[in-house]
Design an enzyme around this catalytic site. Structure first.
Site, PDB file in Angstrom:
ATOM      1  N   THR A 219       0.850  -1.191   0.000  1.00  0.00           N
ATOM      2  CA  THR A 219       0.000   0.000   0.000  1.00  0.00           C
ATOM      3  C   THR A 219       0.886   1.241   0.000  1.00  0.00           C
ATOM      4  OG1 THR A 219      -1.955   1.025   1.007  1.00  0.00           O
ATOM      5  CG2 THR A 219      -0.338   0.109   2.518  1.00  0.00           C
ATOM      6  N   ASN A 220       0.319   2.409   0.287  1.00  0.00           N
ATOM      7  CA  ASN A 220       1.113   3.642   0.290  1.00  0.00           C
ATOM      8  C   ASN A 220       0.737   4.473   1.515  1.00  0.00           C
ATOM      9  OD1 ASN A 220      -1.238   5.357  -0.457  1.00  0.00           O
ATOM     10  ND2 ASN A 220      -1.140   4.128  -2.322  1.00  0.00           N
ATOM     11  N   ARG A 221       1.318   5.642   1.649  1.00  0.00           N
ATOM     12  CA  ARG A 221       1.176   6.414   2.892  1.00  0.00           C
ATOM     13  C   ARG A 221      -0.102   7.241   2.959  1.00  0.00           C
ATOM     14  NH1 ARG A 221       6.188   9.938   3.347  1.00  0.00           N
ATOM     15  NH2 ARG A 221       4.945  10.863   5.012  1.00  0.00           N
ATOM     16  N   SER A 222      -0.973   7.147   1.965  1.00  0.00           N
ATOM     17  CA  SER A 222      -2.194   7.956   1.999  1.00  0.00           C
ATOM     18  C   SER A 222      -3.051   7.578   3.210  1.00  0.00           C
ATOM     19  CB  SER A 222      -2.993   7.718   0.722  1.00  0.00           C
ATOM     20  OG  SER A 222      -4.277   8.273   0.871  1.00  0.00           O
ATOM     21  N   ALA A 285      -5.342   7.505  -3.370  1.00  0.00           N
ATOM     22  CA  ALA A 285      -4.002   7.217  -3.892  1.00  0.00           C
ATOM     23  C   ALA A 285      -4.055   5.785  -4.406  1.00  0.00           C
ATOM     24  CB  ALA A 285      -2.969   7.374  -2.787  1.00  0.00           C
TER      25      ALA A 285
END
Ligand code: CTP
Length: 414
Positions: A219-222, A285
């Site tokens: 996943t990502n930091r959103s 995101a």
């Protein structure tokens, strides 16, 4: 936690009537948070409520007089007239009864007028929200349920009590929802008739999760904060909101929330809802890459080796590109908003993205700025328009940024 100022609540006159339920103490927090958010809160306490809480508590948190007596004129000058029930009802933006006892529900349903609250409720022409709170068996009683449905039929908003443990030790449905939920209902009621009234909007939020195996994902930091702020701003503007989310933040009251995991899942839900949407705001995101294969079972390490698996990535579908393809045939959504997180050449990259994805607006932010972008509560963005416009917004909370975007979107809708 202090309550952020809420534009929709600025100088709104909210009459908060508190009745004699054990949950009355929670109304003090509600009065306090509404005041912090910018509302003018006039509190009515019934005689029964005064057994649980005092007028001084509410005077202290609202900074305004508290009303307890039908037979006493108001000399404070805080109301439009000295006749308290007329003054409270007149020019009120909202009347909220929280918590509402079985007795008060019965009085409101039948139009009794024997105390300040019931007389004010008859005199008022503003929206009425009632939040019942009582023992579970009292709430389920046929008499109470009949009163609740009479009030609903009359257009009153009833906030369903929550299920849980009572002060008596029993468990059932009858607990007052928390302050955030109560304020959420107030916002929906006050948002009616706003700049997006009658419009349907889809907002996406959060970072998608691309599965490696049943327990692992990329996943990502959103955080989803900007998307949730947009959903709330759209609700405040009176829109019907579908929030397609990969984030676990608490759902805004009034939104249809659809939880999704992967980019593919988000794409499917967005496309399913496209035909009736007036606006789509893609704040999510969305992962650009996902593991090419998802292992059916948890990938185990080998005890006799230091080898690690190699994860091959492949591209995910570009949701905005697929929306661009469908949009012409559907005639919907009328407005599509994209976001771009850039670390260099902000404006030129963003302008190219707007054109490639066929967007009406693109919200560009420079993720290298420490006070903007992922995880933090503030953002610094430039709004690019398909008309060539370029509007930088000063550093502001994600709430204020969301309000500015909603205003632009409303201006583009017929
Ligand atoms: N987006 C999308 N589908 C994807 C990826 C992104 O719809 N698979 C949307 C995002 O929700 C956002 C916008 O497209 O509104 C961002 O565009 P994108 O080209 O992905 O920008 P970045 O992630 O900033 O990518 P890049 O650095 O590759 O330009």
């Amino acid at each position: 936690m202090t309550q952020e100022a809420v534009t929709l609540l600025q100088n709104k006159r909210i009459v908060l009537a508190v009745t004699g339920s054990i949950a009355a103490y929670k109304a003090a927090d509600l009065a306090s948070k509404l005041t912090q958010a910018g509302a003018l809160v006039d509190v009515i306490l019934t005689q029964a409520a005064e057994h649980f809480v005092t007028a001084l508590t509410f005077q202290s948190v609202t900074g305004r007089p508290v009303y307890t007596n039908l037979w006493q004129n108001d000399s404070s000058g805080a109301l439009p007239t000295h006749i308290a029930h007329v003054g409270l009802a007149e020019s009120a933006d909202l009347l909220m009864v929280a918590p509402a006892t079985a007795n008060t529900l019965a009085k409101l349903a039948h139009g009794l007028a024997d105390d300040l609250l019931s007389v004010t409720a008859l005199a008022a022409r503003c929206p009425l929200i009632v939040a019942p709170a009582m023992d579970g068996s009292m709430y389920q009683h046929a008499a109470t349920q009949a009163n609740v449905s009479t009030l609903r039929q009359r257009g009153v908003t009833i906030i369903e009590p929550e299920t849980g443990r009572f002060a008596s030790g029993l468990v059932g449905q009858g607990r007052l929802p928390d302050t955030a939920a109560l304020i959420g209902h107030i916002r929906v009621a006050l948002g009616h008739g706003g700049i997006l009234a009658g419009k349907k909007v889809i907002v996406t939020a959060g970072g998608t999760r691309e599965a490696i195996d049943p327990v692992r994902f990329i996943t990502n930091r959103s955080s989803g904060k900007q998307g949730y702020a947009l959903a709330q701003a759209a609700l405040d503007a009176g829109a019907a909101v579908t929030l397609v989310t990969a984030s676990d933040l608490p759902a805004p009251v009034g939104a249809q929330v659809i939880s999704v995991s992967s980019a593919e899942h988000m794409q499917q839900v967005v496309l399913d809802h496209l035909a009736t949407a007036d606006a789509l705001m893609m704040a999510a995101a969305v992962a650009d890459f996902r593991p090419q294969t998802r292992a059916a079972q948890k990938i185990k390490k080998q005890d006799d080796s230091d080898d690690a698996p190699v994860i091959v990535l492949s591209r995910t579908p570009d949701i905005l590109m697929s929306v661009k393809e469908k949009r012409a045939a559907l005639g919907h959504p009328k407005v599509v908003v994209g976001f771009a997180a850039e670390s260099e050449h902000l404006l030129s990259h963003a302008r190219a993205k707007l054109e490639r994805k066929g967007l009406d607006l693109l919200i560009a932010n420079d993720i290298t700025a420490p006070d903007a972008g992922f995880e933090v509560d503030t953002n610094r963005v430039v709004i690019l328009g398909a008309d060539g416009s370029q509007t930088p917004l000063a550093l502001a909370t994600k709430t204020r940024i969301a309000e500015a975007i909603i205003e632009r979107v409303a201006g583009l809708l017929p």
